[in-house]
Design an enzyme around this catalytic site. Sequence first.
Site, short mmCIF file in Angstrom:
data_model
loop_
_atom_site.label_atom_id
_atom_site.label_comp_id
_atom_site.label_asym_id
_atom_site.label_seq_id
_atom_site.Cartn_x
_atom_site.Cartn_y
_atom_site.Cartn_z
N HIS A 94 -2.13 -1.43 -3.15
CA HIS A 94 -3.58 -1.99 -3.38
C HIS A 94 -3.34 -2.87 -4.62
CE1 HIS A 94 -6.21 0.84 -0.64
NE2 HIS A 94 -5.11 0.37 -0.26
N GLU A 96 -5.07 -2.98 -7.29
CA GLU A 96 -5.42 -1.96 -8.32
C GLU A 96 -4.17 -1.41 -8.87
OE1 GLU A 96 -9.24 -1.67 -5.86
OE2 GLU A 96 -7.01 -2.13 -5.44
N CYS A 122 -10.93 1.92 -3.75
CA CYS A 122 -10.81 2.89 -2.92
C CYS A 122 -10.85 4.20 -3.79
CB CYS A 122 -9.66 2.89 -1.76
SG CYS A 122 -8.22 3.12 -2.52
N CYS A 125 -7.32 4.55 -5.53
CA CYS A 125 -7.13 3.53 -6.72
C CYS A 125 -8.34 4.20 -7.87
CB CYS A 125 -7.58 2.31 -6.26
SG CYS A 125 -6.01 1.40 -5.36
#
Length: 165
Positions: A94, A96, A122, A125
């Site tokens: 991801h 992040e 999410c 993260c």
Amino acid sequence: MDLKDYLENVTIKRSENKRESWDEYFKKIAKIIAERSTCTHRKVGAVIVKDKRILATGYNQPPSGFPHCDEIGCIRDDLGIPSGRNQEICYGLHAEQNALMQAAKFGISTEGATMYVTHKPCSVCARLIINAGIKRVVYIEGYPDPLTDFFFGKCEIEVEGDENR
């Protein structure tokens, strides 16, 4: 008139600032960073900022050296996994995660920083963001993971999302 006389007569005009806010500025940068993503579903960008300075950036993509999703296809599609579920089954990291790893790789502290993201993080993260010491998250679009809200709420992470305005 010499410089000294000029400076004694200068008046500073306090006009209305027509520039966008810092939040809007860094959200735009997150959108630009997202354009590098090769995800076939959602292009996500993240920017970590402290004291109005960019510390690190990231976008969603597979690990370095692994084929990109636009080349190899999407494992989530192949297995019929719906959005918001089983985030661990994906070739990509991801945005992040990539931003946090970039900061770590180069020895940059994220303690007390703000993360700007194109999409709400999410819950995976969210846990990383919390442990990285980030205190504020600003996102543009929502993401269907209520556990994120629970983590951020319990850990007192300030969250601002455009979907709530």
